[in-house]
Design an enzyme around this catalytic site. Structure first.
Site, PDB file in Angstrom:
ATOM      1  N   TYR A   6     -44.190  10.124  16.114  1.00 45.89           N
ATOM      2  CA  TYR A   6     -45.257  10.905  15.491  1.00 45.89           C
ATOM      3  C   TYR A   6     -45.498  12.196  16.274  1.00 45.89           C
ATOM      4  O   TYR A   6     -45.608  13.279  15.687  1.00 45.89           O
ATOM      5  CB  TYR A   6     -46.544  10.053  15.435  1.00 45.89           C
ATOM      6  CG  TYR A   6     -47.598  10.594  14.518  1.00 45.89           C
ATOM      7  CD1 TYR A   6     -47.608  10.268  13.169  1.00 45.89           C
ATOM      8  CD2 TYR A   6     -48.600  11.434  14.989  1.00 45.89           C
ATOM      9  CE1 TYR A   6     -48.584  10.763  12.316  1.00 45.89           C
ATOM     10  CE2 TYR A   6     -49.571  11.935  14.152  1.00 45.89           C
ATOM     11  CZ  TYR A   6     -49.561  11.589  12.811  1.00 45.89           C
ATOM     12  OH  TYR A   6     -50.528  12.089  11.969  1.00 45.89           O
TER      13      TYR A   6
ATOM     14  N   HIS B  53     -44.732  16.091  14.979  1.00 49.98           N
ATOM     15  CA  HIS B  53     -45.815  17.073  14.939  1.00 49.98           C
ATOM     16  C   HIS B  53     -45.612  18.220  15.928  1.00 49.98           C
ATOM     17  O   HIS B  53     -46.291  19.240  15.826  1.00 49.98           O
ATOM     18  CB  HIS B  53     -47.166  16.375  15.116  1.00 49.98           C
ATOM     19  CG  HIS B  53     -47.584  15.662  13.866  1.00 49.98           C
ATOM     20  ND1 HIS B  53     -47.057  14.450  13.510  1.00 49.98           N
ATOM     21  CD2 HIS B  53     -48.428  16.039  12.885  1.00 49.98           C
ATOM     22  CE1 HIS B  53     -47.577  14.088  12.347  1.00 49.98           C
ATOM     23  NE2 HIS B  53     -48.415  15.034  11.946  1.00 49.98           N
TER      24      HIS B  53
ATOM     25  N   TYR C 164     -56.492  23.686  12.443  1.00 49.88           N
ATOM     26  CA  TYR C 164     -56.204  22.261  12.226  1.00 49.88           C
ATOM     27  C   TYR C 164     -55.556  21.703  13.486  1.00 49.88           C
ATOM     28  O   TYR C 164     -54.520  22.187  13.932  1.00 49.88           O
ATOM     29  CB  TYR C 164     -55.277  22.133  11.022  1.00 49.88           C
ATOM     30  CG  TYR C 164     -54.988  20.726  10.543  1.00 49.88           C
ATOM     31  CD1 TYR C 164     -55.714  19.625  10.963  1.00 49.88           C
ATOM     32  CD2 TYR C 164     -53.969  20.500   9.633  1.00 49.88           C
ATOM     33  CE1 TYR C 164     -55.441  18.359  10.501  1.00 49.88           C
ATOM     34  CE2 TYR C 164     -53.676  19.245   9.155  1.00 49.88           C
ATOM     35  CZ  TYR C 164     -54.417  18.176   9.608  1.00 49.88           C
ATOM     36  OH  TYR C 164     -54.133  16.913   9.137  1.00 49.88           O
TER      37      TYR C 164
ATOM     38  N   TRP D 215     -43.137  15.040   3.703  1.00 51.53           N
ATOM     39  CA  TRP D 215     -43.747  14.930   5.038  1.00 51.53           C
ATOM     40  C   TRP D 215     -44.652  13.700   5.112  1.00 51.53           C
ATOM     41  O   TRP D 215     -44.603  12.938   6.064  1.00 51.53           O
ATOM     42  CB  TRP D 215     -44.531  16.218   5.328  1.00 51.53           C
ATOM     43  CG  TRP D 215     -45.216  16.229   6.650  1.00 51.53           C
ATOM     44  CD1 TRP D 215     -46.555  16.024   6.876  1.00 51.53           C
ATOM     45  CD2 TRP D 215     -44.633  16.444   7.935  1.00 51.53           C
ATOM     46  NE1 TRP D 215     -46.827  16.107   8.213  1.00 51.53           N
ATOM     47  CE2 TRP D 215     -45.660  16.370   8.880  1.00 51.53           C
ATOM     48  CE3 TRP D 215     -43.334  16.702   8.361  1.00 51.53           C
ATOM     49  CZ2 TRP D 215     -45.435  16.535  10.243  1.00 51.53           C
ATOM     50  CZ3 TRP D 215     -43.109  16.870   9.713  1.00 51.53           C
ATOM     51  CH2 TRP D 215     -44.153  16.782  10.634  1.00 51.53           C
ATOM     52  N   TRP D 216     -45.473  13.524   4.097  1.00 50.71           N
ATOM     53  CA  TRP D 216     -46.367  12.359   4.065  1.00 50.71           C
ATOM     54  C   TRP D 216     -45.585  11.055   3.993  1.00 50.71           C
ATOM     55  O   TRP D 216     -45.966  10.060   4.628  1.00 50.71           O
ATOM     56  CB  TRP D 216     -47.326  12.467   2.891  1.00 50.71           C
ATOM     57  CG  TRP D 216     -48.379  13.525   3.036  1.00 50.71           C
ATOM     58  CD1 TRP D 216     -48.730  14.227   4.173  1.00 50.71           C
ATOM     59  CD2 TRP D 216     -49.221  14.028   2.011  1.00 50.71           C
ATOM     60  NE1 TRP D 216     -49.733  15.116   3.899  1.00 50.71           N
ATOM     61  CE2 TRP D 216     -50.059  15.022   2.577  1.00 50.71           C
ATOM     62  CE3 TRP D 216     -49.350  13.740   0.654  1.00 50.71           C
ATOM     63  CZ2 TRP D 216     -51.018  15.712   1.841  1.00 50.71           C
ATOM     64  CZ3 TRP D 216     -50.304  14.432  -0.077  1.00 50.71           C
ATOM     65  CH2 TRP D 216     -51.129  15.401   0.514  1.00 50.71           C
TER      66      TRP D 216
END
Length: 109
Positions: A18, A22, A41, A79-80
């Site tokens: 993860y 990112h 963000y 991506w999700w």
């Protein structure tokens, strides 16, 4: 502008992947985030609880429409698909939520 905070779990065995993903978010995903009015963000990780805390500022006029636009984007969908299985939503989340929203109780500029 609306400030938003959200929290979700992350599976311990998925943390390194993860973080790697990112560190190199796809340019199209970043473009869609900006296109949908989201600024500043940031996602934070809290170990050993394996919690992700997201903070963002929304600068648009219609959150629901912007979220629908983001959800309709094919690159964001891919991506999700990669990242959602790494996450562990809270048992206490509201029906329909993936990330659990947080109430803002203090802010100072």
């Amino acid at each position: 502008m609306i400030r938003m905070g959200q929290i979700i779990g992350v599976k311990p065995e998925e943390i390194e992947e993860y973080k790697r993903l990112h560190a190199e978010v796809w340019p199209g995903v970043l473009e869609k985030i900006r296109d949908c009015g989201i600024r500043n963000y940031t996602i934070f990780l809290r170990e050993p609880e394996n919690l992700l805390f997201a903070y963002m500022e929304y600068h648009g006029d219609d959150w629901d429409a912007d979220q629908a636009k983001m959800a309709a984007d094919p690159e964001t969908q891919r991506w999700w698909e990669i990242n959602k299985p790494k996450q562990a939503p809270l048992d206490t989340r509201a029906e329909g939520d993936w990330w659990s929203p947080l109430e803002e109780v203090f802010h100072v500029d």
